[in-house]
Scaffold this active site. Sequence first.
Site, PDB file in Angstrom:
ATOM      1  N   THR A  13       6.337   0.316  -1.392  1.00  0.00           N
ATOM      2  CA  THR A  13       7.245   1.216  -0.789  1.00  0.00           C
ATOM      3  C   THR A  13       6.664   1.932   0.585  1.00  0.00           C
ATOM      4  O   THR A  13       7.242   2.883   1.015  1.00  0.00           O
ATOM      5  CB  THR A  13       7.440   2.348  -1.938  1.00  0.00           C
ATOM      6  OG1 THR A  13       6.249   2.891  -2.380  1.00  0.00           O
ATOM      7  CG2 THR A  13       8.201   1.802  -2.899  1.00  0.00           C
ATOM      8  N   ASP A  40       4.900   5.819  -6.393  1.00  0.00           N
ATOM      9  CA  ASP A  40       5.761   6.704  -6.215  1.00  0.00           C
ATOM     10  C   ASP A  40       7.232   6.592  -6.690  1.00  0.00           C
ATOM     11  O   ASP A  40       7.793   5.548  -6.069  1.00  0.00           O
ATOM     12  CB  ASP A  40       5.620   6.986  -4.789  1.00  0.00           C
ATOM     13  CG  ASP A  40       6.163   8.251  -4.431  1.00  0.00           C
ATOM     14  OD1 ASP A  40       7.271   8.633  -4.996  1.00  0.00           O
ATOM     15  OD2 ASP A  40       5.565   8.992  -3.365  1.00  0.00           O
ATOM     16  N   ASP A  65      -0.018   1.260 -10.962  1.00  0.00           N
ATOM     17  CA  ASP A  65      -1.350   1.642 -10.030  1.00  0.00           C
ATOM     18  C   ASP A  65      -2.206   0.242  -9.864  1.00  0.00           C
ATOM     19  O   ASP A  65      -2.757  -0.336 -11.096  1.00  0.00           O
ATOM     20  CB  ASP A  65      -2.155   2.760 -10.452  1.00  0.00           C
ATOM     21  CG  ASP A  65      -3.139   3.416  -9.382  1.00  0.00           C
ATOM     22  OD1 ASP A  65      -3.619   2.340  -8.892  1.00  0.00           O
ATOM     23  OD2 ASP A  65      -3.210   4.614  -9.340  1.00  0.00           O
ATOM     24  N   LYS A 131     -11.034  -1.568  10.766  1.00  0.00           N
ATOM     25  CA  LYS A 131     -11.887  -0.713  10.527  1.00  0.00           C
ATOM     26  C   LYS A 131     -13.053  -1.282   9.594  1.00  0.00           C
ATOM     27  O   LYS A 131     -13.893  -0.842   9.403  1.00  0.00           O
ATOM     28  CB  LYS A 131     -11.092   0.677  10.022  1.00  0.00           C
ATOM     29  CG  LYS A 131     -10.486   1.345  10.954  1.00  0.00           C
ATOM     30  CD  LYS A 131      -9.809   2.561  10.417  1.00  0.00           C
ATOM     31  CE  LYS A 131      -9.180   3.285  11.602  1.00  0.00           C
ATOM     32  NZ  LYS A 131      -8.109   2.659  12.301  1.00  0.00           N
TER      33      LYS A 131
END
Length: 338
Positions: A13, A40, A65, A131
């Site tokens: 999402t 969510d 999760d 990163k």
Amino acid sequence: MLNNKSVLITGGTGSFGKKFVETILRDYPNVKKIVIYSRDELKQFELKQKYPEKDYHQLRFFIGDVRDGERLKRACEGIDVIIHAAAIKQVDTAEYNPDECVKTNIHGAQNVINAALATNVKHVVALSTDKACAPINLYGATKLCSDKLFVAANNIKGSRDLRFSVVRYGNVMGSRGSVIPFFIDKRSSGVIPITHEEMTRFNISLQAGVDLVMFAIGHHLGGEIFIPKIPSYKIIDVAKAIAPNAKIEVVGIRPGEKLHEEMITATDAMNTIDLGQYYAILPSVSFNHTRQEYIDHHQAVPVAKDFHYSSDKNTDWETVESMREKIIKYVDPDFTVE
């Protein structure tokens, strides 16, 4: 490529997940199933409203999760392709909540690998970040660790018809928490805060990120880290493109932030090949393919030994005008300069 296939997207999402779903439904109308796996329920509800006719036919929604290995394994049953986009990605959030970042970005990555190994998944593509290249903050370090896990997973797949690879790219235009929507929000104040006048970043649209993932699914042998050839921009030019009449306030580089980003270090160059549209960093240890097999498969050539791909040494640059055009095209079609 994805017609009659079942695809699972972790973090489905988020900004990438929503664009990926849109692209699959547009380009592969006969996709068998798309599973949105995320935490969510409100964001899942909102995505359902966008595709009401697809609910429970081609689109499935799993609350879960990536830290929950058993739930993830259940969600992967019958899945052909996994796109791993779930992550804690805000640099300052990761620094303040390091253990939580490790649980999601590293342990979650291993759970995705374990779920793929335990089911009949054929392709796994994990999203990374610039990163992760020579990281100086925890977020980048966890993503580098995640990248290493996915690359190495190819060496423990046994006889399974399964490939793991990674895509790495820079700042995504308009993604949540990124600089462009931040500057647009700030311009009404008449002051745009920038961290450093010389700061540079790589620039990519959401669609280009999705296209890179599609390329990886269709072309990877397993173990590659795919990197797009994309332009750089100066942060100050983004500010000028959005609010040319605003005052520029230099507030200083934040903890864990680089002045310039890298995607391929000089050390990586010995294992990097040029595919034309993309680069690929090859695994330093591969039990499945030789370096030459990767080169032949991708019809690629090795980069120069001193090659280094960083946002400040790029040969392709955005201008104030090109940034403004891309903001209108990719972020806000109603954008105008005030």
